[in-house]
Design a protein around this motif. Structure first.
Motif, PDB file in Angstrom:
ATOM      1  N   THR A 123     -63.806   5.431  11.514  1.00 39.28           N
ATOM      2  CA  THR A 123     -64.868   6.338  11.091  1.00 39.28           C
ATOM      3  C   THR A 123     -66.184   5.599  11.080  1.00 39.28           C
ATOM      4  N   VAL A 312     -66.919   7.606  22.983  1.00 39.53           N
ATOM      5  CA  VAL A 312     -66.666   7.952  21.583  1.00 39.53           C
ATOM      6  C   VAL A 312     -65.181   8.269  21.382  1.00 39.53           C
ATOM      7  N   PHE A 316     -62.978   5.864  18.883  1.00 44.56           N
ATOM      8  CA  PHE A 316     -62.467   6.437  17.642  1.00 44.56           C
ATOM      9  C   PHE A 316     -61.031   6.933  17.773  1.00 44.56           C
ATOM     10  N   PHE A 360     -66.013  16.611  17.910  1.00 48.52           N
ATOM     11  CA  PHE A 360     -66.910  15.576  17.395  1.00 48.52           C
ATOM     12  C   PHE A 360     -67.463  15.989  16.030  1.00 48.52           C
ATOM     13  N   GLN A 364     -70.666  11.301  14.921  1.00 42.29           N
ATOM     14  CA  GLN A 364     -70.420  11.045  16.340  1.00 42.29           C
ATOM     15  C   GLN A 364     -71.460  11.741  17.202  1.00 42.29           C
TER      16      GLN A 364
END
Length: 422
Positions: A123, A312, A316, A360, A364
C-alpha cells in the motif's frame, strides 16, 4: 533601456511562465512532499490526508459526469460530419491508439519481471492505529457509474445525430464547456496539492524510495517506447505510401519539437500542418486530417498510461486478468478521443476506467497522474508526429479526393481545437 533591466524583465517573464506550468507545480509538489515527510508532524500530515480523501471522493463524483459531457458531443460531432473519409480517418486513429496500448502491454509483460524486480508494495499509505487517517470524510456518491456514463453518451450522441437536433447539440457543447471550466479552474489547480499529499504519505510510510526507483525506470522506458512507436508508424506508412520513412519522420521533427515545448496538440496544429505539407500531403488533405487527428489520435498518451498502469499493477501485486487489461485498453481508446484540452487532460479522462476496470484506489491514481505529467510533453510529441503519418496514409488511400467531400466531412472545428491538449 539598460541591459540589466532587459535581463530582469526576461527572467521575470520566464519565471512566471515556468511557475504557471502544471509540470513545474507537480515537480515542486513531489519534491516538497518528499522533503516535508522527513519532519512533518502527524497532526499536520493528517490535514493533507483529509484533503486527499475529499478530493478523491469529488473525482469519484465528477468523473462519470466528465465522461458523459465530453464523449456525447464528440460522438455527435463525428456523426454530423459522417463522410467516408472522416469515418476512415477516425477508424485509423482509433486503431493506432489501441495498437499502441497493445504494444505497451506486450513490452510490460515481457520486461517488468526483470525491470521492476519481484519486490512488491502492499500500500502507499499504511494506516496503523489511526496514523495518517483523515480527520473526517464526506461521501460523494456519483450520479451514475462510469460504464453507464459511457453507454449513455454513445446512445445520446448517436440519437442526436439521427434526429439532427441542433438544440441538443448546442446544449451538449455548453455542458462540455461547463465541465471544461470545472477542470481548468478547480481540478487541475488542485492536482499539485493532491500529489503533495500522496508523496508526503509515502515518505512517512516508508515506501517512498521503492516507488520512486521503480517508476523512474518506467518513465525512461515510456520515453523510449514513444520514440520507437513513431519509427514503427512511419515505417508502416512509408511502405504503403512508398515514401522514405526516415526522411518523412525527419520532416515532422519541427512539430515534435514544438509539442515538446507546448505540451499541446492544438497549439502545435499550424506547425504539424506545414510539416505534413512538406511530406507531400496536399493542402486539402492535411487541412482535414491534422486538426481531426489532434483530437482523436493519442497513441503516445495511450502508450504512457498503459505502461504506468501496468507498472502499478505489478508493483502492488494486483490481481488483474489479461481480459480486464484488454477491456481497459479498448475503453481507454475511447476516453482518449474525449480527452479534455488541458495539460494532463488524457490522464484525467482515464481516471474512471482505471478505477472501474483495474480497481485503482485514490493514491494509485495520484501516482499515475504525477508520473504522466512528468513526461507529458513526450506523449504529446508522439501524438502530433503520428498525425503526420496518418495524413500521408489518408492521402495515399484517398488519392487527394477529400476536397470533393470537404464540406460534408469537416466536423465542428471548435470541437477539434477544444479537446486536444493531452
Amino acid at each position: 533601456m539598460p541591459g540589466g533591466v532587459w535581463w530582469h524583465i526576461v527572467t521575470t517573464m520566464t519565471f512566471k511562465k515556468l511557475a504557471g506550468s502544471l509540470l513545474f507545480r507537480i515537480v515542486v509538489a513531489i519534491i516538497l512532499g518528499i522533503v516535508f515527510s522527513l519532519f512533518f508532524p502527524e497532526w499536520l500530515a493528517r490535514v493533507f490526508v483529509t484533503f486527499n480523501g475529499l478530493f478523491s471522493n469529488f473525482l469519484d463524483l465528477f468523473i462519470p459526469v466528465l465522461i458523459f459531457a465530453l464523449i456525447t458531443p464528440a460522438i455527435a460531432g463525428i456523426g454530423r460530419g459522417a463522410g467516408k473519409w472522416l469515418g476512415l480517418t477516425a477508424g485509423i486513429a482509433y486503431a493506432s491508439t489501441i495498437i499502441s496500448g497493445l504494444i505497451a502491454f506486450g513490452v510490460a509483460a515481457a520486461s517488468y519481471s526483470w525491470l521492476l524486480g519481484d519486490e512488491k508494495i502492499n500500500t502507499l499509505v499504511d494506516i496503523d492505529e489511526g496514523a495518517l487517517s483523515p480527520y473526517f470524510d464526506i461521501e460523494m456518491p456519483a450520479p451514475f457509474e462510469v460504464m453507464t456514463a459511457l453507454i449513455l453518451a454513445f446512445c445520446v450522441g448517436l440519437a442526436m445525430t439521427a434526429v439532427k437536433s441542433d438544440t441538443l447539440h448546442t446544449a451538449a457543447r455548453e455542458l462540455e464547456s461547463v465541465v471544461m471550466k470545472v477542470i481548468k479552474t478547480f481540478v487541475i489547480p488542485l492536482l499539485p496539492v493532491f500529489v503533495f499529499g500522496v508523496f508526503l504519505s509515502m515518505g512517512m510510510n516508508g515506501n517512498l524510495m521503492d516507488v520512486i526507483s521503480s517508476f523512474a525506470k518506467v518513465l525512461v522506458l515510456a520515453v523510449i517506447m514513444t520514440i520507437l512507436l513513431l519509427l514503427a508508424q512511419f515505417l508502416f506508412v512509408g511502405v504503403i505510401a512508398r515514401r522514405n520513412p526516415l526522411k518523412a519522420l525527419a520532416t515532422m521533427m519541427p512539430a515534435y519539437a514544438t509539442a515538446l515545448g507546448t505540451s499541446s496538440s492544438a497549439a502545435t496544429i499550424p506547425v504539424t500542418l506545414e510539416c505534413a505539407k512538406k511530406n507531400g500531403v496536399p493542402d486539402n488533405v492535411a487541412g482535414f486530417v491534422i486538426p481531426l487527428c489532434a483530437t482523436i489520435h493519442l497513441a503516445g498518451s495511450m502508450m504512457k498510461i498503459t505502461l504506468f498502469a501496468l507498472a502499478v499493477i505489478h508493483m502492488f501485486d494486483m490481481d488483474v486478468s489479461t481480459g480486464q487489461i484488454i477491456g481497459f485498453l479498448l475503453l481507454l481508446g475511447i476516453m482518449m478521443v474525449a480527452a479534455p484540452g488541458v495539460p494532463g487532460g488524457a490522464i484525467m479522462a482515464a481516471v474512471g476506467v482505471l478505477q472501474t476496470n483495474l480497481g485503482f484506489d485514490a493514491d494509485q491514481i495520484a501516482l499515475m497522474i504525477a508520473a504522466y505529467i512528468a513526461i507529458d510533453s513526450f506523449g504529446t510529441a508522439a501524438n502530433v508526429t503520428g498525425d503526420g503519418a496518418i495524413s500521408m496514409l489518408i492521402n495515399k488511400l484517398s488519392k487527394g479526393r477529400i476536397s470533393a467531400t470537404a464540406d460534408e466531412d469537416k466536423i465542428d472545428t471548435e470541437g477539434v481545437l477544444n479537446t486536444s491538449e493531452a
